[in-house]
Design a protein around this motif. Sequence first.
Motif, PDB file in Angstrom:
ATOM      1  N   GLU A  31       0.752  -1.235  -0.030  1.00 18.39           N
ATOM      2  CA  GLU A  31      -0.122   0.046  -0.026  1.00 18.39           C
ATOM      3  C   GLU A  31       0.981   1.220  -0.076  1.00 18.39           C
ATOM      4  N   LEU A  32       1.841   1.117   0.685  1.00 20.12           N
ATOM      5  CA  LEU A  32       2.870   2.422   1.051  1.00 20.12           C
ATOM      6  C   LEU A  32       3.703   2.540  -0.424  1.00 20.12           C
ATOM      7  N   GLU A  33       3.990   1.539  -0.936  1.00 16.43           N
ATOM      8  CA  GLU A  33       4.676   1.489  -2.040  1.00 16.43           C
ATOM      9  C   GLU A  33       3.549   2.025  -3.525  1.00 16.43           C
ATOM     10  N   LEU A  34       2.682   1.790  -3.251  1.00 20.00           N
ATOM     11  CA  LEU A  34       1.650   2.374  -4.379  1.00 20.00           C
ATOM     12  C   LEU A  34       1.334   3.703  -4.096  1.00 20.00           C
ATOM     13  N   ARG A  35       1.156   4.178  -2.849  1.00 20.10           N
ATOM     14  CA  ARG A  35       0.966   5.456  -2.585  1.00 20.10           C
ATOM     15  C   ARG A  35       2.336   6.444  -2.828  1.00 20.10           C
ATOM     16  N   VAL A  36       3.396   5.882  -2.772  1.00 18.60           N
ATOM     17  CA  VAL A  36       4.673   6.600  -3.162  1.00 18.60           C
ATOM     18  C   VAL A  36       4.665   6.824  -4.634  1.00 18.60           C
ATOM     19  N   ARG A  37       4.260   5.772  -5.372  1.00 19.63           N
ATOM     20  CA  ARG A  37       4.281   5.966  -6.795  1.00 19.63           C
ATOM     21  C   ARG A  37       3.179   7.056  -7.278  1.00 19.63           C
ATOM     22  N   GLU A  42       2.045  12.704  -9.236  1.00 15.14           N
ATOM     23  CA  GLU A  42       1.534  13.775  -8.958  1.00 15.14           C
ATOM     24  C   GLU A  42       2.358  15.111  -8.766  1.00 15.14           C
ATOM     25  N   ASN A  43       3.449  14.733  -8.320  1.00 12.60           N
ATOM     26  CA  ASN A  43       4.540  15.754  -7.984  1.00 12.60           C
ATOM     27  C   ASN A  43       5.069  16.129  -9.384  1.00 12.60           C
ATOM     28  N   LEU A  44       5.409  14.965 -10.537  1.00 14.53           N
ATOM     29  CA  LEU A  44       5.870  15.098 -11.664  1.00 14.53           C
ATOM     30  C   LEU A  44       4.606  16.176 -12.378  1.00 14.53           C
ATOM     31  N   PHE A  45       3.327  15.540 -12.345  1.00  7.34           N
ATOM     32  CA  PHE A  45       2.519  16.525 -12.956  1.00  7.34           C
ATOM     33  C   PHE A  45       2.595  18.095 -12.430  1.00  7.34           C
ATOM     34  N   LEU A  46       2.545  18.178 -11.324  1.00  8.81           N
ATOM     35  CA  LEU A  46       2.750  19.605 -10.759  1.00  8.81           C
ATOM     36  C   LEU A  46       3.911  20.266 -11.024  1.00  8.81           C
ATOM     37  N   SER A  47       5.002  19.716 -11.104  1.00  5.27           N
ATOM     38  CA  SER A  47       6.263  20.425 -11.556  1.00  5.27           C
ATOM     39  C   SER A  47       6.074  20.800 -13.072  1.00  5.27           C
ATOM     40  N   ARG A  48       5.500  19.918 -13.708  1.00  2.00           N
ATOM     41  CA  ARG A  48       5.298  20.363 -15.309  1.00  2.00           C
ATOM     42  C   ARG A  48       4.523  21.404 -15.346  1.00  2.00           C
TER      43      ARG A  48
END
Length: 58
Positions: A31-37, A42-48
Amino acid sequence: MAQRKSCDPSQESRPVCDSELPRSERARLQELELRVRELEQENLFLSRSVAYFAKKRR
């Protein structure tokens, strides 16, 4: 130190192999690994998005 059983050496941050963890902890780890992905995506989307709007304002 815990003996590793057929572990992926690239996963050095993990203290033990997934197979050595209880089922509930393996499920939580997944669950935590999925959340990290998800958060990384989301971070990549926001950065772009920030880059796009910063470029547009010039």
